[in-house]
Structure formats: structure tokens, C-alpha cells
Design an enzyme around this catalytic site. Structure first.
Site, PDB file in Angstrom:
ATOM      1  N   GLN A 210       0.592   8.922   7.460  1.00  8.93           N
ATOM      2  CA  GLN A 210       0.767  10.257   8.051  1.00  8.93           C
ATOM      3  C   GLN A 210       2.224  10.732   8.010  1.00  8.93           C
ATOM      4  OE1 GLN A 210      -1.526  12.420   9.291  1.00  8.93           O
ATOM      5  NE2 GLN A 210      -3.282  11.087   8.981  1.00  8.93           N
TER       6      GLN A 210
ATOM      7  N   SER B  41      -0.665   7.419   1.125  1.00  8.09           N
ATOM      8  CA  SER B  41      -1.907   7.930   0.533  1.00  8.09           C
ATOM      9  C   SER B  41      -1.675   9.344   0.010  1.00  8.09           C
ATOM     10  CB  SER B  41      -2.992   7.938   1.608  1.00  8.09           C
ATOM     11  OG  SER B  41      -4.174   8.497   1.096  1.00  8.09           O
TER      12      SER B  41
ATOM     13  N   HIS C 117      -3.468  11.956  -0.745  1.00  9.35           N
ATOM     14  CA  HIS C 117      -4.139  13.177  -0.268  1.00  9.35           C
ATOM     15  C   HIS C 117      -3.619  13.696   1.064  1.00  9.35           C
ATOM     16  CE1 HIS C 117      -7.183  11.589   2.770  1.00  9.35           C
ATOM     17  NE2 HIS C 117      -6.786  10.462   2.216  1.00  9.35           N
TER      18      HIS C 117
ATOM     19  N   CYS D 238     -12.052   9.764   9.987  1.00 13.21           N
ATOM     20  CA  CYS D 238     -12.875   8.585   9.770  1.00 13.21           C
ATOM     21  C   CYS D 238     -13.752   8.300  10.978  1.00 13.21           C
ATOM     22  CB  CYS D 238     -11.973   7.379   9.517  1.00 13.21           C
ATOM     23  SG  CYS D 238     -10.498   7.829   8.645  1.00 13.21           S
TER      24      CYS D 238
ATOM     25  N   THR E  27      -8.104  -0.590 -14.335  1.00 11.44           N
ATOM     26  CA  THR E  27      -7.462   0.466 -15.122  1.00 11.44           C
ATOM     27  C   THR E  27      -6.894   1.536 -14.193  1.00 11.44           C
ATOM     28  OG1 THR E  27      -8.913   0.020 -16.964  1.00 11.44           O
ATOM     29  CG2 THR E  27      -7.842   2.179 -16.946  1.00 11.44           C
TER      30      THR E  27
HETATM   31  N1  PLP Z   1      -3.709   5.147   7.878  1.00 11.00           N
HETATM   32  C1  PLP Z   1      -3.602   6.291   8.556  1.00 11.00           C
HETATM   33  C2  PLP Z   1      -2.593   6.407   9.649  1.00 11.00           C
HETATM   34  C3  PLP Z   1      -4.419   7.392   8.228  1.00 11.00           C
HETATM   35  O1  PLP Z   1      -4.308   8.523   8.914  1.00 11.00           O
HETATM   36  C4  PLP Z   1      -5.374   7.231   7.191  1.00 11.00           C
HETATM   37  C5  PLP Z   1      -6.307   8.335   6.867  1.00 11.00           C
HETATM   38  O2  PLP Z   1      -6.675   9.129   7.719  1.00 11.00           O
HETATM   39  C6  PLP Z   1      -5.421   6.017   6.502  1.00 11.00           C
HETATM   40  C7  PLP Z   1      -4.582   4.992   6.875  1.00 11.00           C
HETATM   41  C8  PLP Z   1      -6.391   5.795   5.384  1.00 11.00           C
HETATM   42  O3  PLP Z   1      -5.967   6.464   4.216  1.00 11.00           O
HETATM   43  P1  PLP Z   1      -7.017   6.770   3.036  1.00 11.00           P
HETATM   44  O4  PLP Z   1      -7.846   7.908   3.486  1.00 11.00           O
HETATM   45  O5  PLP Z   1      -6.200   7.103   1.849  1.00 11.00           O
HETATM   46  O6  PLP Z   1      -7.801   5.529   2.825  1.00 11.00           O
END
Ligand code: PLP
Length: 397
Positions: free
Chosen positions: A178, A198, A200, A324, A236
Site C-alpha cells: 500500500q 504489487s 495494481h 480480500c 516464464t
Molecule cells: N498486502 C497488502 C497490504 C495489501 O493491501 C494487499 C492487497 O490488497 C496485498 C498484500 C496483496 O496484494 P495482491 O493483491 O497483489 O496479491
């Protein structure tokens, strides 16, 4: 009007990132491991992106490994370090308000015979260096503490925490998923051994992450296969995704103070208006040590799911908890960790900004919230009971 304020869940791929990726589907599509010209072109792009990611956090390109997402980076850092250091010990330290990518990985390690200490955060979501120091034991091999919390936006004192770990010869990993693009990160100056990110979350594509591993740190690889990523992460490469995360991080870190100031002004405007115009509301997370784009509030007497539904009907995207866990009726473990009651934890939407949000959008969201909260409270038995209680108390005086 449509307003996207769920940037903590994911961000849109911006046009320059899309433009950078576009040639890597149909034109430059070689396998980076191939020795012919097509492969060499692809390899060049992968290495250019690795350099972009490294530069953004002051690492060396050889210290960056591409992964499939932030979750994979967290899993690899934690399990890879735990397995590689079993001769030294089997004790890991984390916090009780990490993302599930970290918490569930630690739980799994416990089942495998590792011991995990879950440090409790304070009411603002902070861990102190003293608290960490007191938890370190001779058999501690790894500390993993998130840079910034995804739900309430609290930013941890990462440099101080990493310094404690370093002093005790313990590896320090941070989940910075984040934080990238919102705070300045310098892995060398901050003595960070491993860092997850990450794509995205900062206008890159989904399905691409990266793990920084300081040169010299030994990790056990989690997958067996080819020789990609210097043999450490076989499979890959996601060529277009890697080009995308490279471009996205370059743009996201080009002017962090400028981006952060713009977002913080909108964030503060929203918090000020909401707390002034809506009664019985509480800001979750630290007032100042907080992500520039995070607004997390508990609206007493109502359910956040209803608030989100009404916001959605007005074209506004927000979330409760993390993407999530949204959809689950369990109260957020993050809010419970900072001491929010079960009842209030259920009424806590998160609005997460990016630098593209405007003051006009912020005002539209706040105006909508004022109306939505009032309407939901009118229908809330909890609220009417509360008002009766207030009246009764009033007549006793
Ligand atoms: N760690 C944190 C603090 C996140 O906010 C998130 C996603 O919401 C993740 C890990 C997981 O990332 P990814 O969606 O790329 O698996």
C-alpha cells in the site's frame, strides 16, 4: 457522477502505462529466455523494468525479483526466509493487523512447527521499536511488519523498526504493497532486507508483483522449474506485466511529495467535513502518521455494507475492510486490533484516494454520506434505542 474511491483495492491502469505495455503483446512477444532476437528484445524490456523498480526504492537491479502479485511476494519473503534459517531458529515476529497474505502465511508456518509472535498494535495502529526489541529472542530469524496498513492507513516507523532488527542480526521484511508511490522509500538508508510490492496498487496491471531481496540475504525458493529470475522464481516472465510495473513505479515515484500533498489535502477536507457534519463518527487510524489517500471512519449505529450499497447506487465506489475480506461478515481484524468494538467495526467504510481524485468528487462523496447516514440511522433500531437512552438520561437530570 461516477467516483472511484477504492484505490486501496486496486487502481486503474493509466494511459502511459498502457501505452508502454501495448507493444509487448503482439509485436515484442518473445520469451525472455530465448536466445534469438525476439527473446533478446523481451529480455531487454524485462531488465529495463527491473532497473526502474530498483531505482524507485534505491535498490540494485539484481535485488529485484518479479512475482505474480503482492501475496506471492509476501509468501516468498516470509516462508523463504523462515525455511532458509531454520538452523538459527524458528521464531518469527509480526503484528496482529497485517494483511492476510502475511497473517495466513504465518499461521501456516505455525502448523509446520515455527513459533510466531503477533505484536499487538496500539489504538492508532502503531508498533513501537521498544515493543519489537522486547519480543526479539536468540532464535528469532525474521521480523515482518507492514509499511502502511491497507484498511486504516497508519504508517509504521519502518526505519526505527528495521534498525532494531538489524541490531539483533534479524532479517526485516516489510509489506509495502500500500505504501509504494505514497511515501518515499529507500531500502538502503532504511536498512530493509526484503520488501513486497504489487503493480495494481499504483496504476500498474494486476497479476504482477515484485520482491526486493537485499544482496546477500538467503531465501529458499518456493517453486521448482526453470532458471528464470536467477533460478529463484521459475516460470516464464509476465513480459507485458513486468513492463507495466516498471513504467507504473517510475511514474508513481517521480514526485511523491507533490502527489501526497494533493491527496492529503482532499483526504483532510473529507475528514474535516464528515466529522463536522455527521454526528457519532470516529476516525480510525493515526491522525497524522497516515497514508495520504486513506479515510476510514466508523459511523455508529449503522452497517457499512448498507452505506456501501447506497454509495454504489450514487455511482461511488468504496469498500469496507480490504477487498480480500469484503463480502465476509466477520468484522475486520484490523479494526478489532486497534480496539474498535465489534459493533462499530461493522459500520466502518474505507474511502481510498489516488492522485486523480478531485475536491469536487470529495464534496459529492461527503454530501452523499451525510444523506445516506441520516437515512440509515432513521431506520436503525440501534439508533432509536440510543436516542431513547439519551432522552431518558436527559430527564433524569
Ligand atoms: N498486502 C497488502 C497490504 C495489501 O493491501 C494487499 C492487497 O490488497 C496485498 C498484500 C496483496 O496484494 P495482491 O493483491 O497483489 O496479491
Amino acid at each position: 457522477m461516477r467516483v472511484y474511491m477504492d484505490n486501496g483495492a486496486t487502481t486503474r491502469v493509466t494511459e502511459p502505462v498502457m501505452a508502454a505495455m501495448q507493444p509487448y503483446f503482439c509485436e515484442i512477444f518473445g520469451n525472455p529466455s530465448s536466445v534469438h532476437g525476439y527473446g533478446r528484445e523481451a529480455r531487454k524490456a524485462v531488465e529495463a523494468a527491473r532497473a526502474q523498480v530498483a531505482k524507485a526504492i534505491n535498490a540494485e537491479p539484481r535485488e529485484i525479483y518479479f512475482t505474480g502479485c503482492g501475496t506471492e511476494a509476501d509468501n516468498w519473503a516470509i516462508r523463504g526466509a523462515a525455511y532458509a534459517n531454520v538452523k538459527k531458529g524458528k521464531h518469527i515476529i509480526t503484528t496482529n493487523f497485517e494483511h492476510h497474505a502475511v497473517l495466513h502465511t504465518c499461521k501456516q508456518l505455525e502448523k509446520e512447527g515455527f513459533e510466531v509472535t503477533y505484536l499487538p498494535v496500539d489504538g492508532d495502529g502503531l508498533i513501537s521499536p521498544e515493543q519489537l526489541e522486547a519480543a526479539i529472542r536468540p532464535d528469532t530469524t525474521l521480523v515482518t511488519i507492514m509499511y502502511a496498513n491497507n484498511e486504516i492507513g497508519t504508517i509504521e516507523p519502518i526505519s526505527e523498526l528495521a534498525a532494531v532488527a538489524k541490531r539483533h542480526g534479524v532479517l526485516f521484511h516489510t509489506d509495502a504493497v500500500q505504501a509504494i508511490g505514497h511515501v518515499e522509500i529507500d531500502v538502503k538508508a532504511q536498512q530493509i532486507d526484503m520488501l513486497s510490492m504489487s503493480g495494481h496498487k499504483f496504476h500498474g496491471p494486476k497479476g504482477i508483483g515484485a520482491l526486493y531481496v537485499r544482496h546477500g540475504v538467503r531465501l529458499q525458493r518456493l517453486m521448482q522449474g526453470g532458471a528464470q529470475e536467477r533460478g529463484q522464481r521459475p516460470g516464464t516472465e509476465n513480459l507485458a506485466g513486468i513492463v507495466g510495473i516498471g513504467k507504473a513505479i517510475e511514474l508513481a515515484t517521480a514526485d511523491i511529495p507533490g502527489r501526497a500533498a494533493k491527496m492529503a489535502a482532499i483526504r483532510d477536507h473529507m475528514i474535516e467535513r464528515i466529522t463536522k457534519e455527521i454526528p457519532y463518527v470516529q476516525l480510525n487510524g493515526h491522525a497524522t502518521k497516515r497514508m495520504c489517500g486513506n479515510v476510514n471512519l466508523s459511523f455508529y449505529f449503522i452497517e457499512s455494507e448498507s452505506v456501501l450499497l447506497h454509495l454504489d447506487m450514487r455511482g461511488i465506489a468504496a469498500s469496507s475492510g480490504s477487498a480480500c475480506t469484503s463480502g465476509s461478515l466477520d468484522p475486520s481484524h484490523v479494526l478489532l486490533a486497534i480496539g474498535v468494538s465489534h459493533e462499530h467495526a461493522n459500520g466502518s467504510p474505507r474511502l481510498s484516494l489516488c492522485e486523480e481524485n478531485t475536491m469536487e468528487e470529495a464534496d459529492y462523496v461527503v454530501d452523499s454520506l451525510v444523506e445516506i447516514v441520516a437515512r440509515l440511522r432513521d431506520m436503525s433500531p440501534l439508533y432509536s434505542d440510543f436516542l431513547k437512552g439519551v432522552e431518558t438520561v436527559g430527564t433524569d437530570d
